[in-house]
Motif scaffolding. Structure first.
Motif, PDB file in Angstrom:
ATOM      1  N   TYR A  49      35.514  23.042  50.097  1.00 15.37           N
ATOM      2  CA  TYR A  49      34.954  22.127  49.101  1.00 15.37           C
ATOM      3  C   TYR A  49      34.581  22.898  47.843  1.00 15.37           C
ATOM      4  O   TYR A  49      34.071  24.009  47.909  1.00 15.37           O
ATOM      5  CB  TYR A  49      33.726  21.419  49.671  1.00 15.37           C
ATOM      6  CG  TYR A  49      34.069  20.369  50.704  1.00 15.37           C
ATOM      7  CD1 TYR A  49      34.436  19.083  50.329  1.00 15.37           C
ATOM      8  CD2 TYR A  49      34.032  20.677  52.065  1.00 15.37           C
ATOM      9  CE1 TYR A  49      34.761  18.120  51.274  1.00 15.37           C
ATOM     10  CE2 TYR A  49      34.354  19.729  53.020  1.00 15.37           C
ATOM     11  CZ  TYR A  49      34.717  18.451  52.615  1.00 15.37           C
ATOM     12  OH  TYR A  49      35.049  17.502  53.552  1.00 15.37           O
ATOM     13  N   ASP A  51      32.975  20.963  45.212  1.00 15.09           N
ATOM     14  CA  ASP A  51      31.885  20.220  44.576  1.00 15.09           C
ATOM     15  C   ASP A  51      31.109  19.425  45.621  1.00 15.09           C
ATOM     16  O   ASP A  51      31.606  19.147  46.717  1.00 15.09           O
ATOM     17  CB  ASP A  51      32.425  19.281  43.501  1.00 15.09           C
ATOM     18  CG  ASP A  51      33.406  18.258  44.061  1.00 15.09           C
ATOM     19  OD1 ASP A  51      32.943  17.220  44.569  1.00 15.09           O
ATOM     20  OD2 ASP A  51      34.624  18.510  44.017  1.00 15.09           O
ATOM     21  N   ALA A  52      29.882  19.083  45.261  1.00 20.85           N
ATOM     22  CA  ALA A  52      28.992  18.377  46.181  1.00 20.85           C
ATOM     23  C   ALA A  52      29.402  16.934  46.404  1.00 20.85           C
ATOM     24  O   ALA A  52      29.142  16.365  47.472  1.00 20.85           O
ATOM     25  CB  ALA A  52      27.563  18.435  45.654  1.00 20.85           C
ATOM     26  N   GLU A  53      30.040  16.332  45.420  1.00 15.63           N
ATOM     27  CA  GLU A  53      30.458  14.934  45.551  1.00 15.63           C
ATOM     28  C   GLU A  53      31.482  14.762  46.668  1.00 15.63           C
ATOM     29  O   GLU A  53      31.377  13.855  47.497  1.00 15.63           O
ATOM     30  CB  GLU A  53      31.043  14.439  44.221  1.00 15.63           C
ATOM     31  CG  GLU A  53      30.008  14.229  43.117  1.00 15.63           C
ATOM     32  CD  GLU A  53      29.019  13.129  43.429  1.00 15.63           C
ATOM     33  OE1 GLU A  53      29.360  12.222  44.205  1.00 15.63           O
ATOM     34  OE2 GLU A  53      27.896  13.179  42.889  1.00 15.63           O
ATOM     35  N   SER A  54      32.493  15.625  46.679  1.00 17.24           N
ATOM     36  CA  SER A  54      33.526  15.536  47.710  1.00 17.24           C
ATOM     37  C   SER A  54      32.937  15.765  49.093  1.00 17.24           C
ATOM     38  O   SER A  54      33.289  15.078  50.056  1.00 17.24           O
ATOM     39  CB  SER A  54      34.633  16.560  47.432  1.00 17.24           C
ATOM     40  OG  SER A  54      35.263  16.301  46.196  1.00 17.24           O
ATOM     41  N   THR A  56      29.846  15.203  50.031  1.00 17.40           N
ATOM     42  CA  THR A  56      29.040  14.027  50.381  1.00 17.40           C
ATOM     43  C   THR A  56      29.913  12.853  50.809  1.00 17.40           C
ATOM     44  O   THR A  56      29.606  12.155  51.774  1.00 17.40           O
ATOM     45  CB  THR A  56      28.158  13.610  49.182  1.00 17.40           C
ATOM     46  OG1 THR A  56      27.293  14.694  48.832  1.00 17.40           O
ATOM     47  CG2 THR A  56      27.314  12.388  49.534  1.00 17.40           C
ATOM     48  N   ASN A  57      31.014  12.649  50.098  1.00 12.31           N
ATOM     49  CA  ASN A  57      31.899  11.523  50.398  1.00 12.31           C
ATOM     50  C   ASN A  57      32.561  11.635  51.771  1.00 12.31           C
ATOM     51  O   ASN A  57      32.902  10.614  52.383  1.00 12.31           O
ATOM     52  CB  ASN A  57      32.984  11.401  49.327  1.00 12.31           C
ATOM     53  CG  ASN A  57      32.427  10.966  47.986  1.00 12.31           C
ATOM     54  OD1 ASN A  57      31.355  10.376  47.913  1.00 12.31           O
ATOM     55  ND2 ASN A  57      33.142  11.276  46.910  1.00 12.31           N
ATOM     56  N   LYS A  99      21.927  10.008  52.534  1.00 13.38           N
ATOM     57  CA  LYS A  99      23.088   9.137  52.732  1.00 13.38           C
ATOM     58  C   LYS A  99      23.051   8.704  54.177  1.00 13.38           C
ATOM     59  O   LYS A  99      22.775   9.520  55.061  1.00 13.38           O
ATOM     60  CB  LYS A  99      24.398   9.870  52.432  1.00 13.38           C
ATOM     61  CG  LYS A  99      25.634   8.998  52.686  1.00 13.38           C
ATOM     62  CD  LYS A  99      26.948   9.728  52.444  1.00 13.38           C
ATOM     63  CE  LYS A  99      28.119   8.815  52.771  1.00 13.38           C
ATOM     64  NZ  LYS A  99      29.432   9.458  52.530  1.00 13.38           N
ATOM     65  N   LYS A 192      26.172  23.821  43.171  1.00 13.72           N
ATOM     66  CA  LYS A 192      26.522  22.429  42.874  1.00 13.72           C
ATOM     67  C   LYS A 192      25.769  21.466  43.796  1.00 13.72           C
ATOM     68  O   LYS A 192      25.376  20.369  43.371  1.00 13.72           O
ATOM     69  CB  LYS A 192      28.022  22.241  43.005  1.00 13.72           C
ATOM     70  CG  LYS A 192      28.800  23.002  41.921  1.00 13.72           C
ATOM     71  CD  LYS A 192      30.290  22.890  42.092  1.00 13.72           C
ATOM     72  CE  LYS A 192      31.015  23.674  41.001  1.00 13.72           C
ATOM     73  NZ  LYS A 192      32.481  23.635  41.139  1.00 13.72           N
ATOM     74  N   VAL A 193      25.550  21.883  45.040  1.00 12.36           N
ATOM     75  CA  VAL A 193      24.763  21.072  45.972  1.00 12.36           C
ATOM     76  C   VAL A 193      23.312  21.013  45.489  1.00 12.36           C
ATOM     77  O   VAL A 193      22.663  19.958  45.535  1.00 12.36           O
ATOM     78  CB  VAL A 193      24.842  21.648  47.405  1.00 12.36           C
ATOM     79  CG1 VAL A 193      23.824  20.963  48.321  1.00 12.36           C
ATOM     80  CG2 VAL A 193      26.245  21.489  47.967  1.00 12.36           C
ATOM     81  N   LYS A 196      22.997  18.481  42.659  1.00 12.19           N
ATOM     82  CA  LYS A 196      23.059  17.084  43.105  1.00 12.19           C
ATOM     83  C   LYS A 196      21.799  16.675  43.853  1.00 12.19           C
ATOM     84  O   LYS A 196      21.310  15.548  43.714  1.00 12.19           O
ATOM     85  CB  LYS A 196      24.286  16.860  43.989  1.00 12.19           C
ATOM     86  CG  LYS A 196      24.435  15.418  44.475  1.00 12.19           C
ATOM     87  CD  LYS A 196      25.734  15.192  45.197  1.00 12.19           C
ATOM     88  CE  LYS A 196      25.838  13.764  45.739  1.00 12.19           C
ATOM     89  NZ  LYS A 196      25.779  12.742  44.668  1.00 12.19           N
ATOM     90  N   TYR A 197      21.273  17.595  44.667  1.00 14.11           N
ATOM     91  CA  TYR A 197      20.112  17.267  45.503  1.00 14.11           C
ATOM     92  C   TYR A 197      18.906  18.113  45.106  1.00 14.11           C
ATOM     93  O   TYR A 197      18.177  18.626  45.962  1.00 14.11           O
ATOM     94  CB  TYR A 197      20.459  17.490  46.975  1.00 14.11           C
ATOM     95  CG  TYR A 197      21.546  16.565  47.481  1.00 14.11           C
ATOM     96  CD1 TYR A 197      21.270  15.233  47.783  1.00 14.11           C
ATOM     97  CD2 TYR A 197      22.852  17.022  47.641  1.00 14.11           C
ATOM     98  CE1 TYR A 197      22.274  14.375  48.242  1.00 14.11           C
ATOM     99  CE2 TYR A 197      23.859  16.175  48.102  1.00 14.11           C
ATOM    100  CZ  TYR A 197      23.556  14.859  48.397  1.00 14.11           C
ATOM    101  OH  TYR A 197      24.548  14.012  48.842  1.00 14.11           O
TER     102      TYR A 197
END
Length: 205
Positions: A49, A51-54, A56-57, A99, A192-193, A196-197
């Motif tokens: 990974y 990025d954090a978005e991927s 998380t998704n 989430k 990046k995590v 995001k958090y």
């Protein structure tokens, strides 16, 4: 004469006791050392990974929680290639749900599976850890941000993507910090995590 013998005897027993205490202290300290043995195919099915978005998704559950001391055990499941694979079942106390697929709640004790296991060396001091994907066993009592995916096979949540699915929040997990030196990409993803958090980082409650 008797007084001198008595003093000599006391001195000898004092030295013996001091040596025993030193050996006990050394053994307890040495027994805490964990030697990591990475599997030959450790990263064969690692999803990288960036990025954090991927990240998380791709998971079902993102939580912060504390690892319950004394609540971990090695579990085994049959391997497709034959034999068994070993993992660690660990219980965490969920503190925040970031989430949720509807199966977890705050203040709930949640069993998760970590992609590693540790064996004791018996009378020889020390332990050996056999991780997948450079993962390191979560520290008992430590606080973490966890990216979890449900496993129908294990009937538990699994720490997703090895070392990329677990982040220590209280700064006490030295072994996780060592990954920053071993895996440069881990540092980039962790930043990046954090972005995001950021609301959960450095939590001490």
């Amino acid at each position: 004469m008797k007084g001198e013998l008595f003093k000599t005897g006391i001195l000898k027993w004092t030295l013996v006791l001091a040596c025993l205490l030193f050996l006990m202290f050394w053994y307890v300290k040495a027994d805490q050392k964990i030697t990591v043995v990475e599997g030959a195919s450790s990263q064969a099915w690692l999803i990288p990974y960036e990025d954090a978005e991927s990240l998380t998704n791709d998971v079902d559950l993102v939580v912060t929680g504390t690892v319950m001391p004394g609540m971990s055990q090695t579990i085994s499941i049959p391997s497709v290639a034959g034999g068994s694979r070993h993992y660690t079942a660990t219980e965490i106390k969920v503190e925040q749900v970031l989430k949720n697929n509807g199966q977890a709640a705050e203040n709930q004790t949640l069993p998760i599976v970590e992609p590693t296991y540790i064996i004791d060396k018996g009378l020889v001091p020390g332990k050996i850890e056999f991780p997948l994907e450079h993962y390191r066993k979560a520290l008992p009592g430590g606080k973490y941000l966890l990216f979890l995916k449900w496993s129908d096979n294990l009937q538990k949540y699994w720490v997703h993507a090895g070392y990329q699915g677990k982040y220590n929040l209280d700064g006490k997990d030295v072994r996780e910090m060592e990954l920053s030196v071993e895996i440069p990409k881990y540092v980039q993803l962790k930043e990046k995590v954090k972005q995001k958090y950021n609301q959960v980082w450095g939590m001490d409650h």
